[in-house]
Write a protein that holds these residues in place. Structure first.
Motif, PDB file in Angstrom:
ATOM      1  N   ARG A 110      16.220 -23.625 -21.205  1.00  0.00           N
ATOM      2  CA  ARG A 110      16.200 -24.605 -20.123  1.00  0.00           C
ATOM      3  C   ARG A 110      14.877 -24.515 -19.357  1.00  0.00           C
ATOM      4  O   ARG A 110      14.298 -25.535 -18.979  1.00  0.00           O
ATOM      5  CB  ARG A 110      17.379 -24.377 -19.182  1.00  0.00           C
ATOM      6  N   ALA A 111      14.401 -23.286 -19.149  1.00  0.00           N
ATOM      7  CA  ALA A 111      13.132 -23.110 -18.445  1.00  0.00           C
ATOM      8  C   ALA A 111      11.972 -23.696 -19.244  1.00  0.00           C
ATOM      9  O   ALA A 111      10.975 -24.147 -18.651  1.00  0.00           O
ATOM     10  CB  ALA A 111      12.895 -21.623 -18.168  1.00  0.00           C
ATOM     11  N   ARG A 112      12.103 -23.674 -20.570  1.00  0.00           N
ATOM     12  CA  ARG A 112      11.068 -24.254 -21.431  1.00  0.00           C
ATOM     13  C   ARG A 112      11.308 -25.738 -21.684  1.00  0.00           C
ATOM     14  O   ARG A 112      10.659 -26.358 -22.502  1.00  0.00           O
ATOM     15  CB  ARG A 112      11.007 -23.488 -22.762  1.00  0.00           C
ATOM     16  N   ARG A 113      12.252 -26.310 -20.953  1.00  0.00           N
ATOM     17  CA  ARG A 113      12.533 -27.752 -20.957  1.00  0.00           C
ATOM     18  C   ARG A 113      13.003 -28.275 -22.309  1.00  0.00           C
ATOM     19  O   ARG A 113      12.591 -29.359 -22.762  1.00  0.00           O
ATOM     20  CB  ARG A 113      11.306 -28.524 -20.480  1.00  0.00           C
ATOM     21  N   ALA A 114      13.852 -27.488 -22.948  1.00  0.00           N
ATOM     22  CA  ALA A 114      14.461 -27.974 -24.194  1.00  0.00           C
ATOM     23  C   ALA A 114      15.271 -29.230 -23.897  1.00  0.00           C
ATOM     24  O   ALA A 114      15.804 -29.397 -22.793  1.00  0.00           O
ATOM     25  CB  ALA A 114      15.359 -26.898 -24.791  1.00  0.00           C
ATOM     26  N   GLY A 115      15.359 -30.112 -24.891  1.00  0.00           N
ATOM     27  CA  GLY A 115      16.163 -31.315 -24.728  1.00  0.00           C
ATOM     28  C   GLY A 115      17.637 -30.994 -24.891  1.00  0.00           C
ATOM     29  O   GLY A 115      18.309 -30.515 -23.980  1.00  0.00           O
ATOM     30  N   LEU A 175      24.358 -24.520 -29.882  1.00  0.00           N
ATOM     31  CA  LEU A 175      24.566 -23.105 -30.172  1.00  0.00           C
ATOM     32  C   LEU A 175      25.354 -22.978 -31.470  1.00  0.00           C
ATOM     33  O   LEU A 175      26.451 -23.532 -31.595  1.00  0.00           O
ATOM     34  CB  LEU A 175      25.328 -22.431 -29.032  1.00  0.00           C
ATOM     35  N   ALA A 176      24.796 -22.260 -32.448  1.00  0.00           N
ATOM     36  CA  ALA A 176      25.436 -22.099 -33.759  1.00  0.00           C
ATOM     37  C   ALA A 176      25.650 -20.619 -34.037  1.00  0.00           C
ATOM     38  O   ALA A 176      24.686 -19.868 -34.196  1.00  0.00           O
ATOM     39  CB  ALA A 176      24.577 -22.725 -34.858  1.00  0.00           C
ATOM     40  N   VAL A 177      26.902 -20.201 -34.082  1.00  0.00           N
ATOM     41  CA  VAL A 177      27.239 -18.800 -34.350  1.00  0.00           C
ATOM     42  C   VAL A 177      28.379 -18.735 -35.365  1.00  0.00           C
ATOM     43  O   VAL A 177      29.303 -19.542 -35.311  1.00  0.00           O
ATOM     44  CB  VAL A 177      27.645 -18.045 -33.065  1.00  0.00           C
ATOM     45  N   PRO A 178      28.333 -17.781 -36.291  1.00  0.00           N
ATOM     46  CA  PRO A 178      29.426 -17.656 -37.264  1.00  0.00           C
ATOM     47  C   PRO A 178      30.734 -17.197 -36.633  1.00  0.00           C
ATOM     48  O   PRO A 178      31.812 -17.636 -37.035  1.00  0.00           O
ATOM     49  CB  PRO A 178      28.898 -16.612 -38.258  1.00  0.00           C
ATOM     50  N   VAL A 179      30.649 -16.308 -35.626  1.00  0.00           N
ATOM     51  CA  VAL A 179      31.860 -15.710 -35.072  1.00  0.00           C
ATOM     52  C   VAL A 179      31.665 -15.398 -33.595  1.00  0.00           C
ATOM     53  O   VAL A 179      30.576 -15.012 -33.166  1.00  0.00           O
ATOM     54  CB  VAL A 179      32.224 -14.426 -35.858  1.00  0.00           C
ATOM     55  N   ALA A 180      32.744 -15.585 -32.810  1.00  0.00           N
ATOM     56  CA  ALA A 180      32.712 -15.274 -31.382  1.00  0.00           C
ATOM     57  C   ALA A 180      34.132 -15.392 -30.830  1.00  0.00           C
ATOM     58  O   ALA A 180      34.958 -16.135 -31.378  1.00  0.00           O
ATOM     59  CB  ALA A 180      31.790 -16.221 -30.633  1.00  0.00           C
ATOM     60  N   PRO A 181      34.431 -14.705 -29.745  1.00  0.00           N
ATOM     61  CA  PRO A 181      35.730 -14.876 -29.086  1.00  0.00           C
ATOM     62  C   PRO A 181      35.832 -16.263 -28.456  1.00  0.00           C
ATOM     63  O   PRO A 181      34.831 -16.806 -27.966  1.00  0.00           O
ATOM     64  CB  PRO A 181      35.738 -13.782 -28.007  1.00  0.00           C
ATOM     65  N   ARG A 182      37.031 -16.813 -28.446  1.00  0.00           N
ATOM     66  CA  ARG A 182      37.219 -18.160 -27.891  1.00  0.00           C
ATOM     67  C   ARG A 182      36.822 -18.228 -26.421  1.00  0.00           C
ATOM     68  O   ARG A 182      36.264 -19.236 -25.975  1.00  0.00           O
ATOM     69  CB  ARG A 182      38.679 -18.586 -28.067  1.00  0.00           C
ATOM     70  N   GLY A 183      37.125 -17.174 -25.664  1.00  0.00           N
ATOM     71  CA  GLY A 183      36.763 -17.187 -24.255  1.00  0.00           C
ATOM     72  C   GLY A 183      35.266 -17.267 -24.049  1.00  0.00           C
ATOM     73  O   GLY A 183      34.786 -17.980 -23.151  1.00  0.00           O
ATOM     74  N   VAL A 184      34.505 -16.568 -24.870  1.00  0.00           N
ATOM     75  CA  VAL A 184      33.042 -16.610 -24.797  1.00  0.00           C
ATOM     76  C   VAL A 184      32.544 -17.998 -25.179  1.00  0.00           C
ATOM     77  O   VAL A 184      31.651 -18.556 -24.528  1.00  0.00           O
ATOM     78  CB  VAL A 184      32.426 -15.529 -25.706  1.00  0.00           C
ATOM     79  N   LEU A 185      33.131 -18.563 -26.229  1.00  0.00           N
ATOM     80  CA  LEU A 185      32.728 -19.909 -26.658  1.00  0.00           C
ATOM     81  C   LEU A 185      33.009 -20.941 -25.575  1.00  0.00           C
ATOM     82  O   LEU A 185      32.198 -21.837 -25.330  1.00  0.00           O
ATOM     83  CB  LEU A 185      33.459 -20.281 -27.946  1.00  0.00           C
ATOM     84  N   SER A 209      30.086 -23.059 -23.887  1.00  0.00           N
ATOM     85  CA  SER A 209      30.123 -24.511 -24.132  1.00  0.00           C
ATOM     86  C   SER A 209      29.798 -25.302 -22.870  1.00  0.00           C
ATOM     87  O   SER A 209      29.381 -26.466 -22.952  1.00  0.00           O
ATOM     88  CB  SER A 209      31.492 -24.923 -24.669  1.00  0.00           C
ATOM     89  N   ARG A 210      29.964 -24.681 -21.714  1.00  0.00           N
ATOM     90  CA  ARG A 210      29.630 -25.351 -20.454  1.00  0.00           C
ATOM     91  C   ARG A 210      28.131 -25.290 -20.152  1.00  0.00           C
ATOM     92  O   ARG A 210      27.665 -25.930 -19.217  1.00  0.00           O
ATOM     93  CB  ARG A 210      30.429 -24.727 -19.303  1.00  0.00           C
ATOM     94  N   GLU A 211      27.392 -24.510 -20.964  1.00  0.00           N
ATOM     95  CA  GLU A 211      25.963 -24.341 -20.727  1.00  0.00           C
ATOM     96  C   GLU A 211      25.103 -25.072 -21.748  1.00  0.00           C
ATOM     97  O   GLU A 211      23.889 -25.197 -21.551  1.00  0.00           O
ATOM     98  CB  GLU A 211      25.610 -22.848 -20.760  1.00  0.00           C
ATOM     99  N   VAL A 212      25.697 -25.516 -22.845  1.00  0.00           N
ATOM    100  CA  VAL A 212      24.942 -26.186 -23.907  1.00  0.00           C
ATOM    101  C   VAL A 212      25.568 -27.548 -24.194  1.00  0.00           C
ATOM    102  O   VAL A 212      26.602 -27.904 -23.653  1.00  0.00           O
ATOM    103  CB  VAL A 212      24.901 -25.325 -25.193  1.00  0.00           C
ATOM    104  N   ASP A 213      24.921 -28.292 -25.071  1.00  0.00           N
ATOM    105  CA  ASP A 213      25.421 -29.628 -25.397  1.00  0.00           C
ATOM    106  C   ASP A 213      26.452 -29.606 -26.521  1.00  0.00           C
ATOM    107  O   ASP A 213      27.301 -30.492 -26.606  1.00  0.00           O
ATOM    108  CB  ASP A 213      24.240 -30.524 -25.794  1.00  0.00           C
TER     109      ASP A 213
END
Length: 218
Positions: free
Chosen positions: A146-151, A155-165, A169-173
């Motif tokens: 965000r600081a580098r002004r990405a459009g 986020l692409a990850v093979p595995v993660a806990p649902r709570g983390v996802l 998900s509230r921080e990315v598109d």
């Protein structure tokens, strides 16, 4: 389901991300492990590949845990819940963050000596990692982007806990995850082969020529 290795995980993620081909995306691997995953995605999307360097702030414990992370550009993100749970003093946090910053500076010197940061301002960025156990490192990386002004950030990850996802998900598109779990102890448990990725191997990935379309899995 366990992945054979990071490359297989990346191949599976790339199949889900194929509709993004031709959108001039940039793929960033979150440190060395994410770079292996991201390399497979970059080949399928025909996108440039770069590494986004972060370093966790480690607390020896017991148990060993992460108190936050530092990212390229000097950004620091603290895990306030972990700091409170382990009663870490401000002085101790400063000391541990200093160690993380020193190691991050060393990595930046290694990679940025020959690989300039990919331009991402206004572009779609696929942030790839080999997993997200707590989401702290990914959170730091997202703030760096965000600081580098990405459009748009995917986020692409093979595995993660649902709570983390859910939190990320509230921080990315968009979030793409092959194996959301109700609980996860360690990312490596989801792989049959999960050895550390050497910096020399990571540099080879960054310098290699992209595979031709005929060589990419369909």
């Amino acid at each position: 389901m366990r992945f054979r290795d990071r490359r297989e995980a990346g191949e599976r993620l790339a199949l889900l991300l194929r509709p993004m081909r031709g959108r001039e995306a940039v793929v960033l691997g979150l440190s060395e492990g994410g770079l292996v995953v991201g390399g497979e995605i970059a080949d399928v999307l025909g996108a440039p590949l770069d590494i986004l360097l972060t370093r966790r702030i480690e607390f020896a414990g017991p148990p060993e845990t992460s108190l936050g992370a530092v990212g390229e550009g000097g950004l620091l993100v603290s895990d306030h819940a972990a700091i409170k749970r382990f009663d870490v003093t401000p002085a101790e946090l400063t000391r541990l963050a200093g160690h993380a910053r020193a190691e991050l500076a060393r990595q930046v010197a290694v990679y940025r000596h020959t690989v300039a940061p990919a331009p991402i301002a206004g572009r779609t960025v696929v942030l790839a990692d080999d997993g997200a156990a707590t989401g702290t490192t990914a959170h730091t990386a997202i703030r760096v982007l965000r600081a580098r002004r990405a459009g748009r950030i995917v986020l692409a990850v093979p595995v993660a806990p649902r709570g983390v996802l859910d939190r990320l998900s509230r921080e990315v598109d968009q979030v793409v995850c092959l194996r959301p779990l109700s609980w996860m102890h360690a990312v490596g448990n989801s792989y049959r082969k999960f050895s550390a990725v050497a910096e020399t191997d990571a540099l080879e990935l960054l310098h290699r020529e992209p595979r031709l379309p005929t060589e990419v899995p369909r």
